[in-house]
Design a protein around this motif. Structure first.
Motif, PDB file in Angstrom:
ATOM      1  N   VAL A 181      39.998  19.973  11.611  1.00 41.59           N
ATOM      2  CA  VAL A 181      41.261  19.601  11.625  1.00 41.59           C
ATOM      3  C   VAL A 181      42.018  21.110  12.431  1.00 41.59           C
ATOM      4  N   GLN A 182      42.782  20.622  13.244  1.00 41.65           N
ATOM      5  CA  GLN A 182      43.541  21.848  14.279  1.00 41.65           C
ATOM      6  C   GLN A 182      45.046  21.671  13.964  1.00 41.65           C
ATOM      7  N   TYR A 183      45.371  22.666  13.262  1.00 36.17           N
ATOM      8  CA  TYR A 183      47.024  22.740  12.932  1.00 36.17           C
ATOM      9  C   TYR A 183      47.784  23.589  14.260  1.00 36.17           C
ATOM     10  N   ASP A 184      48.740  22.683  14.731  1.00 38.51           N
ATOM     11  CA  ASP A 184      49.830  23.383  15.718  1.00 38.51           C
ATOM     12  C   ASP A 184      50.980  23.411  15.014  1.00 38.51           C
ATOM     13  N   TYR A 185      51.293  24.913  14.356  1.00 40.56           N
ATOM     14  CA  TYR A 185      52.224  24.954  13.406  1.00 40.56           C
ATOM     15  C   TYR A 185      53.714  24.858  14.152  1.00 40.56           C
ATOM     16  N   PRO A 186      54.930  24.588  13.192  1.00 37.89           N
ATOM     17  CA  PRO A 186      56.188  24.517  13.966  1.00 37.89           C
ATOM     18  C   PRO A 186      56.681  25.683  14.480  1.00 37.89           C
ATOM     19  N   PRO A 187      57.434  26.040  15.403  1.00 42.03           N
ATOM     20  CA  PRO A 187      57.780  27.326  15.946  1.00 42.03           C
ATOM     21  C   PRO A 187      58.402  28.191  15.252  1.00 42.03           C
ATOM     22  N   TYR A 188      58.941  27.592  14.095  1.00 44.90           N
ATOM     23  CA  TYR A 188      59.695  28.599  13.069  1.00 44.90           C
ATOM     24  C   TYR A 188      58.901  29.484  12.373  1.00 44.90           C
ATOM     25  N   ASP A 240      50.040  31.333  15.118  1.00 46.71           N
ATOM     26  CA  ASP A 240      49.144  30.660  16.277  1.00 46.71           C
ATOM     27  C   ASP A 240      48.312  29.281  15.863  1.00 46.71           C
ATOM     28  N   PRO A 241      47.910  28.679  16.616  1.00 45.66           N
ATOM     29  CA  PRO A 241      47.175  27.382  16.171  1.00 45.66           C
ATOM     30  C   PRO A 241      45.886  27.773  15.430  1.00 45.66           C
ATOM     31  N   LEU A 242      45.386  26.902  14.473  1.00 47.16           N
ATOM     32  CA  LEU A 242      44.346  27.220  13.602  1.00 47.16           C
ATOM     33  C   LEU A 242      43.450  26.069  13.420  1.00 47.16           C
ATOM     34  N   THR A 243      42.247  26.015  13.716  1.00 45.73           N
ATOM     35  CA  THR A 243      41.220  24.960  13.465  1.00 45.73           C
ATOM     36  C   THR A 243      40.268  25.505  12.244  1.00 45.73           C
ATOM     37  N   GLY A 250      56.158  19.514   9.461  1.00 42.70           N
ATOM     38  CA  GLY A 250      56.626  19.480  10.768  1.00 42.70           C
ATOM     39  C   GLY A 250      55.334  19.907  11.588  1.00 42.70           C
ATOM     40  N   THR A 251      54.075  20.186  11.084  1.00 43.24           N
ATOM     41  CA  THR A 251      53.012  20.829  11.655  1.00 43.24           C
ATOM     42  C   THR A 251      52.333  19.741  12.550  1.00 43.24           C
ATOM     43  N   HIS A 252      51.767  19.822  13.533  1.00 44.14           N
ATOM     44  CA  HIS A 252      50.960  18.682  14.479  1.00 44.14           C
ATOM     45  C   HIS A 252      49.742  18.843  14.049  1.00 44.14           C
ATOM     46  N   VAL A 253      48.963  17.896  13.594  1.00 46.98           N
ATOM     47  CA  VAL A 253      47.473  17.791  13.057  1.00 46.98           C
ATOM     48  C   VAL A 253      46.776  16.915  14.177  1.00 46.98           C
ATOM     49  N   ALA A 254      45.708  17.572  14.629  1.00 47.67           N
ATOM     50  CA  ALA A 254      44.617  16.932  15.271  1.00 47.67           C
ATOM     51  C   ALA A 254      43.421  16.677  14.456  1.00 47.67           C
ATOM     52  N   LEU A 255      43.086  15.698  14.052  1.00 48.01           N
ATOM     53  CA  LEU A 255      42.071  15.412  13.145  1.00 48.01           C
ATOM     54  C   LEU A 255      40.832  14.704  14.048  1.00 48.01           C
ATOM     55  N   ASP A 256      39.767  15.247  13.849  1.00 48.07           N
ATOM     56  CA  ASP A 256      38.360  14.746  14.223  1.00 48.07           C
ATOM     57  C   ASP A 256      37.391  14.355  13.128  1.00 48.07           C
TER      58      ASP A 256
END
Length: 340
Positions: A46-53, A57-60, A73-79
Motif C-alpha cells: 500500500v502506497q499512501y500519497d497524503y493530501p497537501p494539507y 511525505d508519501p509512505l509505503t 482524501g489520501t490517494h492509495v496505490a494498492l498492489d
C-alpha cells in the motif's frame, strides 16, 4: 462397484502427476492429472500519497490483510500479490467495483483509488487457470477525517477592565492534528469595523503557543469604550476556529492588580479543566483505535500542563495561606497526570 470394475481413491493431490493402470498383460495409456489451485494473497503493498494539507511525505507499507487507514482524501496505490498467477482481480467498495490493472508480474495486480469514506472492501481474485479464490478477502478501509483546530485564549481568561493607557497581555494556544497554517487576532472597538492582526507562528505547527502585549495607548480608546478580542486559527484543510470573545471595558481600574491577575489565572485554570475533560472524553470515545486517541491524549497532557501553570500563577497573587496550600496540592496532582 461391478464385476470386473475396480475403484481406488487418491488422497488429496497437491501437485500435478501422471498415472497408468496395468492388469495382466494389459496396460492403459498414460493419463495426466493437473491440480488447479485457488489464488491466495501473500501480501498487500500500500502506497499512501497524503493530501497537501497534511504536509506528510508519501509512505509505503506492506500488510497481509489491512487495514488501509489514512487521512480522508489520501490517494492509495494498492498492489495485490498472489501466490499463483492471476487472470484478474476486482475490489468491491460499496456499490463501486474496481478492476485491477496488470502489475510487475503475473502474480501482481494494481489498484488506485482515493480514500474518502470508511468501508469494508471485498477483494475477488481469479487464477490464470480459471479457479476463483475460495472466498473474497475483506479489507477494512478507514478514512480519518481532518479535525478543525483547537484554539484557546489563555489571557485574558475573562472580560477585564483596563485604562486607556494599559498594556493588554494576550496569550494563546492553538492545536491541530496536522498543521496550523494561520493565526490572527481579531480586534473590534465598539461597533467599528473589526481588524485582524496576523500572529507569529514558530516551532511545531501542530501546537502553537504565543504571547503578545498590546499597548492600548496606541489605539484610539477612551473611557466607556469596549474592545473585543478573539483568536482565529486556520488549518490547511480550510477549517477555521474562532475562540470565545473577550470584552475589554475601558474604564478606571476597579480592582488592584493582584486581584485582577489572580482572578484571570483561576478563570484560565477553569477553562483548562474543561479542555482536559473534553480531551479525555474524546480519547475514550475512539479508544478501540489507539492511533486516533493519541492526538486527544497529547492535547490532554498540554491542558494539564497549562492548568498547573495557571494554578501556580494564582498562587503567586494570593495572600490566603490555606488557599495557597489547597491550590498547591491541586497543582501537584495535575503535574502527576501530565507526566503520566
Amino acid at each position: 462397484p461391478g464385476q470386473g470394475a475396480f475403484v481406488w481413491s487418491l488422497p488429496g493431490a497437491q501437485k500435478d502427476f501422471a498415472y497408468f493402470i496395468t492388469g495382466g498383460d494389459a496396460r492403459t495409456p498414460v493419463y495426466r492429472i493437473t491440480v488447479l489451485h485457488a489464488p491466495t494473497v501473500s501480501e498487500l503493498r500500500v502506497q499512501y500519497d497524503y493530501p497537501p494539507y497534511t504536509h506528510h511525505d508519501p509512505l509505503t507499507v506492506t500488510t497481509r490483510t489491512g487495514p488501509i487507514e489514512a487521512p480522508r482524501g489520501t490517494h492509495v496505490a494498492l498492489d495485490v500479490v498472489s501466490l499463483i498467477p492471476l487472470a484478474e482481480a476486482k475490489l468491491q467498495i460499496g456499490k463501486e467495483t474496481l478492476t485491477a490493472t496488470p502489475g510487475e508480474s503475473q502474480t501482481v495486480r494494481h489498484f488506485e483509488f482515493v480514500l474518502n469514506q470508511d468501508a469494508v472492501a471485498d477483494l475477488h481474485l481469479l487464477g490464470s487457470d480459471g479457479v476463483p479464490a475460495k472466498q473474497p478477502l475483506p479489507i477494512t478501509l478507514a478514512a480519518i477525517p481532518d479535525q478543525p483546530p483547537l484554539a484557546h485564549l489563555l489571557q485574558p481568561a475573562a472580560d477585564v477592565h483596563l485604562t486607556p493607557r494599559d498594556l493588554l497581555t494576550v496569550a494563546w494556544q492553538a492545536l491541530d492534528d496536522y498543521r496550523i497554517e494561520k493565526l490572527q487576532l481579531r480586534l473590534q472597538v465598539n461597533s467599528d469595523n473589526p481588524k485582524e492582526i496576523p500572529l507569529p507562528i514558530s516551532g511545531d505547527r501542530r501546537r502553537c503557543v504565543g504571547i503578545v502585549d498590546l499597548d492600548l495607548a496606541n489605539m484610539p480608546l477612551k473611557i466607556g469604550d469596549v474592545l473585543t478580542i478573539s483568536l482565529i486559527a486556520s488549518d490547511g484543510a480550510g477549517h477555521q476556529t474562532n475562540t470565545a470573545i473577550r470584552h475589554i471595558l475601558i474604564s478606571p481600574r476597579s480592582v488592584d492588580i493582584d486581584t485582577y491577575l489572580r482572578l484571570s489565572a483561576l478563570r484560565q485554570a477553569a477553562d483548562m479543566s474543561d479542555a482536559l475533560l473534553g480531551n479525555l472524553q474524546a480519547a475514550l470515545s475512539v479508544w478501540p483505535s489507539p492511533d486516533r486517541a493519541i492526538q486527544s491524549l497529547a492535547s490532554a497532557a498540554d491542558a494539564c500542563s497549562l492548568l498547573r501553570q495557571s494554578l501556580l500563577s494564582a498562587i503567586q497573587h494570593h495572600a490566603n495561606t490555606e488557599m495557597v496550600t489547597a491550590l498547591s496540592h491541586i497543582g501537584d496532582d495535575e503535574a502527576v497526570i501530565a507526566s503520566a
